[in-house]
Design a protein around this motif. Structure first.
Motif: not given
Length: 564
Positions: A164-176, A376-377, A542-551
């Motif tokens: 829940l600590l991680d979930i609530i933190c994600c609820d409070l601020v944008p991904l960026r 953002g990277a 290297s398998l990851e893709r550099g995706l934009e983090l939502r603001r």
């Protein structure tokens, strides 16, 4: 578009041709076009947002709960020999420690799903309350069975807190912005882990029961802050939502993971790894786990949806989470062994000497989170973290009993750059290719994989250490000492090595040098394994893709501004 549809808007950087092809796309009115596949997000910093008192109140409560959950683990690990000696139960030693780990692990997917169904506030309050109640039961234990029961209740509460600590933190601020605030939470956990051994040693000498009672007032303060400040949305209402619980999946997952972890816990401790007592639960657990993932693919209400792993960025980030958890636990468990057995320090001094790594880890977690929010990277941070981790493990192989303090202190700091910097920037990478509606499920899977990595970190390192020590036992000329140190006993002997050194240097200094040489060889094998895992992680980036983090933040569970 209603709230439910809004929560499922596809992130602008969703990977083409992977998961989410059938989900709703971004509205055409969004002014920022998605980046080209494989490119990183723009380096312009996100616009600063001013947060109110309720926001910071919630963050304060999360920090307190992060601190106390990490402090408890570190304190109990240090004080457990004293506790078992006073309350009895030396033969049940493993269950006093592992009942907590088991209880905190197996319920995490269910807790993530409940957070979606009834909101975040009630599960957080219940988890903190269970942690406090379990602490009271363990502190007041009159026998080992009561102590194990208290630790189990504590574990259920701690498992809820982890998720829940991680979930609530994600609820409070944008991904960026999440890396920055996850770094703050992790820094408080790091402080708890760092001061835990010293506090545990001191309390164990006075009254071990206060190791558990200490949790109660801190949880009380955190609960008071939650009740005062945490006014958040609860998502969609209606009793029908309880039909969305994955009853069958949890009935498969919980006993399967319980069996698998039991096999890991007792293997090499209570029974040899070749014993059916170990092999049977491992096999049953693995088969059940595979059946669970098959069931998740076909059910309409999965607790760990298959789509979480259907794109290569999220799947890779989950794998990197497992690897990073494994290597940080290798260092956490066996760096103190170096200090105790090779440098011949006391247990308390080894905790002090471990501080450069502990505080370095939390500091670099904050720094990397801030860098992620600014640029953002995440891929450069992932690659740099595993590269520095590899350098740190390589430097550890140079340590001997003659290594000066400045040498091992700097080596610890370098290693902490790698293990710390990765901590706060993995969950944002997991979420980069997923919609906000998957926050709870993705965070629960992340927490479970992280916990599973911690368990494997201890298991792999212990197997390697014990095998290498047994292989080099012939170096020790005294047959009595060889019997004392074989088959895993060397780990426990390390805490008494400083006393043995004083005796042997006066009677047989050559024998002490033989013992130290075997410890160095065994530890070096762990460091080489850690280096290999770090290199694997570096190339997997290297398998990851550099995706934009939502603001922008679109969630059904954020702060409810309509409530005063």
């Amino acid at each position: 578009m209603d709230a439910k549809d809004s929560a499922r808007v596809e992130p602008s950087g969703l990977e083409s041709g992977e998961s989410g092809e059938d989900r709703p796309k971004e509205p055409a009115s969004v002014p920022t076009p998605p980046p080209a596949p494989g490119t990183t997000s723009p380096t312009l910093p996100a616009s600063p947002v001013k947060h109110g008192v309720r926001f910071w109140g919630i963050i304060a409560a999360l920090c307190l709960l992060s601190f106390i959950s990490a402090l408890d683990v570190a304190i109990v690990t240090t004080a457990l020999p004293t506790i078992t000696r006073q309350i009895g139960g030396e033969t049940e030693y493993i269950w006093i420690a592992d009942s907590f780990v088991l209880a905190s692990s197996v319920l995490q997917p269910l807790l993530g799903q409940l957070a979606d169904i009834i909101g975040r506030r009630l599960p957080l309050i219940a988890s903190a309350a269970l942690f406090a109640v379990g602490s009271g039961v363990a502190g007041g234990a009159s026998n080992v069975a009561m102590l194990i029961a208290g630790r189990t209740v504590q574990g259920v509460g701690a498992g809820g807190l982890y998720v829940l600590l991680d979930i609530i933190c994600c609820d409070l601020v944008p991904l960026r912005e999440r890396g920055k605030y996850l770094g703050i939470l992790l820094s408080w956990a790091g402080i708890g882990a760092a001061v835990g051994p010293g506090v545990g040693g001191a309390l164990a000498e006075k009254d071990w029961r206060w190791i558990f009672y200490l949790n109660i007032p801190i949880c009380g303060v955190a609960l008071g802050i939650i009740l005062a400040f945490m006014r958040v949305k609860t998502g969609q209402k209606g009793s029908y939502k309880f039909r969305q619980i994955d009853y069958l999946g949890n009935l498969i997952f919980i006993p399967s993971i319980t069996a698998f972890l039991l096999g890991l816990f007792i293997g090499g401790v209570s029974y040899p790894w070749s014993s059916w007592h170990v092999v049977l639960p491992l096999v049953l657990g693995a088969v059940g786990w595979a059946a669970f993932h098959l069931q998740q693919h076909f059910t309409s209400t999965p607790s760990i949806p298959s789509r979480l792993f259907a794109n290569r960025t999220s799947a890779t980030a989950y794998f990197l989470t497992f690897l990073s958890s494994t290597i940080v636990q290798m260092i956490s468990y066996f760096m103190p062994v170096y200090f105790q057995a090779v440098q011949a320090t006391t247990v308390l001094d080894s905790g002090t000497y471990y501080l450069p790594f502990a505080f370095g880890t939390l500091a670099f977690a904050v720094v990397s989170g801030a860098l992620l929010s600014h640029f953002g990277a995440y891929r450069p941070l992932h690659a740099a973290s595993f590269a520095l981790s590899a350098v740190g493990f390589g430097l550890f192989t140079l340590l001997t009993d003659q290594s000066p303090k400045v040498m091992w202190a700097w080596f610890e700091l370098i290693a902490s750059m790698g293990t710390g910097a990765i901590l706060s920037v993995l969950l944002p990478a997991v979420m980069a290719a997923l919609p906000e509606s998957d926050v709870a499920a993705a965070s629960a899977a992340y927490c479970f994989i992280r916990t599973f990595g911690y368990i494997w970190g201890v298991t792999i390192a212990s197997l390697v250490f014990n095998a290498q020590f047994n292989r080099n036992l012939g170096v020790i000329s005294d047959p009595t000492l060889r019997d004392m140190l074989k088959d895993g006993a060397a780990y426990a002997f390390a805490s008494q090595a400083h006393a043995a050194k004083e005796i042997l240097l006066g009677t047989n200094p050559g024998l002490w040098n033989e013992i130290v040489s075997v410890y160095i060889k065994s530890l070096n094998t762990i460091w080489w394994v850690g280096l290999g895992i770090s290199i694997l992680g570096f190339f997997c980036v290297s398998l990851e893709r550099g995706l934009e983090l939502r603001r922008t933040l679109e969630t059904e569970y954020g702060i409810d501004e309509s409530k005063s």
